[in-house]
Design a protein around this motif. Structure first.
Motif, PDB file in Angstrom:
ATOM      1  N   ALA A   1       1.588   3.240  16.731  1.00 22.07           N
ATOM      2  CA  ALA A   1       2.755   3.861  16.095  1.00 22.07           C
ATOM      3  C   ALA A   1       2.315   4.512  14.790  1.00 22.07           C
ATOM      4  N   VAL A   2       2.720   5.762  14.594  1.00 19.88           N
ATOM      5  CA  VAL A   2       2.464   6.455  13.334  1.00 19.88           C
ATOM      6  C   VAL A   2       3.692   6.278  12.452  1.00 19.88           C
ATOM      7  N   VAL A   3       3.453   5.793  11.238  1.00 21.71           N
ATOM      8  CA  VAL A   3       4.541   5.514  10.296  1.00 21.71           C
ATOM      9  C   VAL A   3       4.262   6.288   9.010  1.00 21.71           C
ATOM     10  N   ASP A   4       5.260   7.063   8.533  1.00 23.72           N
ATOM     11  CA  ASP A   4       5.012   7.859   7.325  1.00 23.72           C
ATOM     12  C   ASP A   4       5.024   6.985   6.077  1.00 23.72           C
ATOM     13  N   ASP A   5       4.818   7.606   4.894  1.00 27.02           N
ATOM     14  CA  ASP A   5       4.655   6.816   3.670  1.00 27.02           C
ATOM     15  C   ASP A   5       5.924   6.113   3.215  1.00 27.02           C
ATOM     16  N   THR A   6       7.070   6.403   3.864  1.00 29.05           N
ATOM     17  CA  THR A   6       8.322   5.702   3.526  1.00 29.05           C
ATOM     18  C   THR A   6       8.627   4.596   4.540  1.00 29.05           C
ATOM     19  N   GLY A   7       7.755   4.448   5.559  1.00 30.86           N
ATOM     20  CA  GLY A   7       7.990   3.446   6.589  1.00 30.86           C
ATOM     21  C   GLY A   7       8.729   3.987   7.800  1.00 30.86           C
ATOM     22  N   LYS A   8       8.998   5.295   7.818  1.00 37.45           N
ATOM     23  CA  LYS A   8       9.721   5.894   8.941  1.00 37.45           C
ATOM     24  C   LYS A   8       8.775   6.071  10.125  1.00 37.45           C
ATOM     25  N   MET A   9       9.217   5.657  11.297  1.00 36.25           N
ATOM     26  CA  MET A   9       8.408   5.787  12.503  1.00 36.25           C
ATOM     27  C   MET A   9       8.462   7.242  12.987  1.00 36.25           C
TER      28      MET A   9
ATOM     29  N   VAL B   1       0.879  -1.172   0.000  1.00 33.20           N
ATOM     30  CA  VAL B   1       0.000   0.000   0.000  1.00 33.20           C
ATOM     31  C   VAL B   1       0.918   1.223   0.000  1.00 33.20           C
ATOM     32  N   ARG B   2       1.148   1.772  -1.178  1.00 31.93           N
ATOM     33  CA  ARG B   2       2.163   2.829  -1.332  1.00 31.93           C
ATOM     34  C   ARG B   2       1.589   4.219  -1.048  1.00 31.93           C
ATOM     35  N   GLY B   3       2.477   5.107  -0.618  1.00 26.88           N
ATOM     36  CA  GLY B   3       2.132   6.517  -0.481  1.00 26.88           C
ATOM     37  C   GLY B   3       1.107   6.819   0.596  1.00 26.88           C
ATOM     38  N   LYS B   4       0.948   5.932   1.567  1.00 25.67           N
ATOM     39  CA  LYS B   4      -0.042   6.134   2.618  1.00 25.67           C
ATOM     40  C   LYS B   4       0.623   6.207   3.991  1.00 25.67           C
ATOM     41  N   MET B   5       0.222   7.203   4.774  1.00 22.52           N
ATOM     42  CA  MET B   5       0.655   7.246   6.163  1.00 22.52           C
ATOM     43  C   MET B   5      -0.261   6.323   6.963  1.00 22.52           C
ATOM     44  N   VAL B   6       0.325   5.514   7.841  1.00 15.23           N
ATOM     45  CA  VAL B   6      -0.431   4.466   8.536  1.00 15.23           C
ATOM     46  C   VAL B   6      -0.275   4.601  10.047  1.00 15.23           C
ATOM     47  N   LEU B   7      -1.390   4.395  10.749  1.00 15.78           N
ATOM     48  CA  LEU B   7      -1.360   4.264  12.199  1.00 15.78           C
ATOM     49  C   LEU B   7      -1.468   2.780  12.517  1.00 15.78           C
ATOM     50  N   GLY B   8      -0.399   2.206  13.056  1.00 16.07           N
ATOM     51  CA  GLY B   8      -0.403   0.789  13.431  1.00 16.07           C
ATOM     52  C   GLY B   8      -0.838   0.635  14.880  1.00 16.07           C
ATOM     53  N   VAL B   9      -1.736  -0.324  15.136  1.00 15.32           N
ATOM     54  CA  VAL B   9      -2.229  -0.542  16.502  1.00 15.32           C
ATOM     55  C   VAL B   9      -2.037  -2.009  16.878  1.00 15.32           C
ATOM     56  N   ASP B  10      -1.342  -2.235  17.997  1.00 15.59           N
ATOM     57  CA  ASP B  10      -1.146  -3.587  18.523  1.00 15.59           C
ATOM     58  C   ASP B  10      -2.092  -3.765  19.714  1.00 15.59           C
ATOM     59  N   PRO B  11      -3.225  -4.463  19.525  1.00 18.00           N
ATOM     60  CA  PRO B  11      -4.242  -4.541  20.581  1.00 18.00           C
ATOM     61  C   PRO B  11      -3.766  -5.329  21.804  1.00 18.00           C
TER      62      PRO B  11
ATOM     63  N   GLU C   1      17.052  -1.865  15.300  1.00 13.02           N
ATOM     64  CA  GLU C   1      16.289  -0.872  14.547  1.00 13.02           C
ATOM     65  C   GLU C   1      15.673   0.177  15.472  1.00 13.02           C
ATOM     66  N   PHE C   2      15.132  -0.278  16.626  1.00 14.66           N
ATOM     67  CA  PHE C   2      14.474   0.628  17.570  1.00 14.66           C
ATOM     68  C   PHE C   2      14.985   0.374  18.986  1.00 14.66           C
ATOM     69  N   PRO C   3      16.228   0.760  19.263  1.00 12.82           N
ATOM     70  CA  PRO C   3      16.803   0.448  20.576  1.00 12.82           C
ATOM     71  C   PRO C   3      16.088   1.135  21.740  1.00 12.82           C
ATOM     72  N   ASP C   4      15.372   2.248  21.463  1.00 10.14           N
ATOM     73  CA  ASP C   4      14.743   3.014  22.544  1.00 10.14           C
ATOM     74  C   ASP C   4      13.285   2.616  22.798  1.00 10.14           C
ATOM     75  N   LEU C   5      12.758   1.672  21.994  1.00 12.92           N
ATOM     76  CA  LEU C   5      11.358   1.267  22.153  1.00 12.92           C
ATOM     77  C   LEU C   5      11.262  -0.075  22.854  1.00 12.92           C
ATOM     78  N   ASP C   6      10.163  -0.265  23.602  1.00 14.28           N
ATOM     79  CA  ASP C   6       9.934  -1.594  24.178  1.00 14.28           C
ATOM     80  C   ASP C   6       9.350  -2.501  23.094  1.00 14.28           C
ATOM     81  N   ALA C   7       9.262  -3.790  23.401  1.00 18.65           N
ATOM     82  CA  ALA C   7       8.865  -4.779  22.389  1.00 18.65           C
ATOM     83  C   ALA C   7       7.472  -4.506  21.824  1.00 18.65           C
ATOM     84  N   ALA C   8       6.524  -4.109  22.686  1.00 17.33           N
ATOM     85  CA  ALA C   8       5.143  -3.904  22.219  1.00 17.33           C
ATOM     86  C   ALA C   8       5.053  -2.752  21.228  1.00 17.33           C
TER      87      ALA C   8
END
Length: 721
Positions: A329-337, A310-320, A419-426
């Motif tokens: 987590a909000v991720v921009d259209d390039t996959g950057k957190m 799904v290209r060119g879309k900003m996505v809000l990912g939710v881990d229930p 990749e994300f040393p400052d984030l917890d696993a969830a």
């Protein structure tokens, strides 16, 4: 078996020409990878595909090992001074390892057996007499002369028993007898399972008093019974008509079976032959079931990996989640957190108002187009919450349920920590869920393929074989799509043909230190990326907006000169690649005559023209896009005959699981996939397909939905149930 015989045998088994087998083996032995051979050596192999090449490679390795074992067995028997020309010939003509092992069995060194003890007591002559006499009386009369207290033969009965033990072992070690019993058991045996505790409630209840022909038992039932046995819930055995086996074994003797030989036959079968043959047949059943389970997993994994991005879309990912809250987590259209956080709309906190305000604030702050919700614990409650929130959004926002299988594995992995040393696993998991929507392949390659959730009994099969097979699938998918060398992660690069994990990291390191690659030849400067690796990988590497427009195509640099000659013939310049004029002229090319003029193979020229017609193409873009939703579907909303649209999440032996927007996927049983007979569900559907389904039955108590791809009429409610 010499090499030519091996090539001929493999050719017959794989339905290709011996010359193709020879070419494939030579290319593999030269160190070429399967994706490289399949794509760039079509002229040599006669256009064999990856599946054919892997089948040839696997069979060639098996036959090579078989030859080595034959030589070893011949040597071992010869060292005992027991090798004959006839035995040598039988060993050399064997086409299976099992046949070789059967022939070696009588000569294999053994610990003490009843037969070896009887031989030490000097009872072999009595055994020979017993085998050659047509009556029992002469044997019985002779037994008295073998009584010898010093040798441990206390009576005539003991002598007779020793002689029978010798014959029973010899009979059990006859290769032809073992082969016949094995085949008979396979064709006529019944696998029978019983409960160890018939009162216990378990998932294996259908197998508490169960039997099925060995050769007809489907793979998923074999693996289920195996697991029940392993968990000590079931007792399992194979039953056969022993009388028919006794009649066949009696013919092994040159004389009619008298009373002693009848005892020999029964003892040999029950004590020596049956236990080992049952183990072998069960092992064969398991092996075939595992192969099918691995095949299903592999065939499901490929379309999962090749889901369209799904290209060119900003996505809000939710881990229930419940207690610990829903990580987002909000991720921009390039996959950057961009931002991460947590909300608590689910029990026990149920801070719905605060969670709603936070999500609406995010939708105002960022141009979020899609919300990706993981399908794990608390998914249903989270989906209901999100569906309610987006109704109040100031612009259209959609949500999608994303299969989060393996997200927790990734989030705790070394790759995720780097990749994300400052984030917890969830929170890492929430990022992964969002990225799975944007580019499934790039994200899923970071996860052990066994953990992506599209298998059947994957924990019950050979983990080594499964891992090898799934790695091949991932490698195939990555190379099929191609990799942007300027954006790919080390995980993605490591699956490119010829690239090791170390070289993948070196590519990224060079990119970070020197800047983006502008041409394919820049990769030659990467440490440990030698000439052979460059040859194997470079056709699968893409450089967009580089110095050479051919670097964004799957055309191998070794064919750039061919492209030059082709463009010269057509009066085109490289800068015209992608233009309408270029496409029009390419479409008019007579491939066969042009290939002759260019001194190029027809398959290669076809691939070149295909690549030039659609430069920079991602083959995944031609697949159906994922279904986006704006409202929640509840189990209570369903009724028999209701038509829905869903996404195939998993395909197994007995049907397909389809996501229709509920917490649990609905099952389309194999009998409801089509109005025609379906032998293999994968002939009808694959993972990722968007399908129309009808509700077939609803089990509210167990939260299960039966679906049908054959239309179901509402008025047939009772009849269908």
């Amino acid at each position: 078996m010499d090499q030519q015989q091996m090539f001929q045998l493999i050719a017959t088994e794989t339905a290709v020409k011996p010359t193709q087998v020879k070419a494939a083996v030579e290319l593999i032995e030269e160190g070429n990878t399967i994706p490289f051979i399949a794509r760039y050596r079509k002229e040599r192999t006669g256009e064999l595909d990856e599946e054919q090449l892997r089948a040839i490679e696997e069979r060639y390795h098996y036959l090579t090992q078989l030859n080595q074992r034959k030589e070893e067995v011949i040597r071992l028997i010869d060292e005992q001074g027991k090798l004959t020309d006839e035995l040598t010939q039988k060993i050399m003509q064997s086409t299976k390892l099992q046949e070789v092992e059967d022939l070696y069995l009588p000569f294999r060194p053994k610990r003490k057996t009843r037969a070896s003890i009887a031989r030490e007591k000097g009872l072999e002559p009595l055994a020979r007499l017993m085998a050659e006499s047509s009556q029992a009386e002469p044997v019985q009369a002779a037994a008295d002369s073998y009584v010898d207290a010093e040798k441990g033969v206390d009576s005539a009965d003991a002598a007779l028993q020793g002689a029978m033990d010798i014959l029973a072992e010899e009979l059990s070690e006859d290769a032809d007898i073992r082969k016949w019993v094995r085949e008979y058991t396979w064709k006529h045996g019944m696998l029978v399972s019983k409960a160890k505790d018939a009162e216990a409630r378990t998932v294996y209840e259908m197998y508490y008093d169960y039997s099925e022909p060995v050769h007809k038992m489907p793979p998923h039932r074999i693996l289920a019974v195996n697991r029940g046995e392993r968990e000590e819930v079931l007792k399992v055995k194979i039953e056969v008509d022993e009388e028919k086996i006794f009649l066949r074994l009696a013919k092994w003797f040159a004389v009619p079976a008298h009373a002693y030989l009848t005892q020999v036959v029964q003892d040999s079968y029950k004590r020596l032959i049956a236990p080992s043959i049952e183990r072998e047949v069960r092992a064969q059943m398991t092996e075939q079931a595992e192969e099918q389970a691995i095949r299903i997993f592999s065939e499901n994994l490929r379309p999962l990996l090749l889901q369209p991005p799904v290209r060119g879309k900003m996505v809000l990912g939710v881990d229930p989640a419940y207690r610990t809250g829903c990580k987002w987590a909000v991720v921009d259209d390039t996959g950057k957190m961009l931002e991460v956080g947590v909300i608590y709309p689910t029990p026990p906190q149920k801070k719905v108002a605060e969670a709603k305000a936070e999500v609406l604030a995010l939708l105002d702050k960022y141009p979020i187009d899609i919300i990706a919700i993981g399908n794990g614990t608390a998914s249903r409650e989270t989906e209901a919450f999100i569906a309610d929130v987006i109704k109040e959004a100031k612009r259209p926002v959609y949500y999608i349920i994303v299969n989060e299988a393996g997200a927790s594995v990734y989030s705790a992995s070394k790759i995720a920590k780097e990749e994300f040393p400052d984030l917890d696993a969830a929170r890492r998991s929430a990022v992964s869920i969002a990225r799975r929507l944007q580019d499934p392949l790039a994200e899923l390659v970071k996860i052990d393929p066994k953990s992506v959730g599209v298998g059947q009994y994957q924990h019950d099969v050979s983990q080594k074989h499964l891992s090898e097979s799934l790695t091949h699938v991932v490698e195939s998918a990555v190379n099929y799509v191609g990799v942007d060398v300027n954006t790919a992660s080390p995980s993605l690069l490591s699956y490119v043909s010829g690239i090791s994990a170390t070289v993948a990291k070196n590519i990224v390191k060079r990119r970070e230190e020197v800047g983006r690659f502008t041409k394919r030849t820049d990769l030659k400067e990467v440490p440990r990326l030698g000439a052979k690796t460059y040859e194997q990988c470079i056709g699968f590497m893409r450089i967009h907006d580089g110095e050479n427009p051919l670097d964004q195509t799957p055309i191998h640099p070794e064919s750039y000169a061919v492209v030059g000659r082709l463009f010269s013939e057509l009066g085109l310049e490289l800068e015209q690649i992608g233009s309408d004029a270029c496409k029009e002229r390419l479409k008019q090319v007579d491939v066969e005559s042009m290939a002759e003029r260019l001194a190029c193979g027809v398959p290669t020229l076809k691939d070149i023209i295909e690549a030039l017609l659609r430069p920079g193409r991602d083959p995944r873009d031609e697949l159906p896009k994922p279904l986006l939703r704006s409202d929640v579907l509840k189990l209570e909303d369903l009724h028999v005959g209701m038509q829905l649209q869903g996404t195939v999440r998993n395909v197994v032996d007995f049907g397909a699981f389809v996501d229709i927007g509920l917490k649990n996927d609905g099952l389309v049983h194999i009998s409801r996939l089509s109005e025609r007979f379906v032998k293999n569900p994968m002939d009808v559907v694959t993972v990722g397909d968007i399908v129309d389904v009808w509700v077939y039955n609803v089990d509210v108590e167990r939260e299960r939905v039966g679906l049908s791809m054959i239309p179901v009429k509402p008025e047939n409610d009772n009849e269908e149930k």
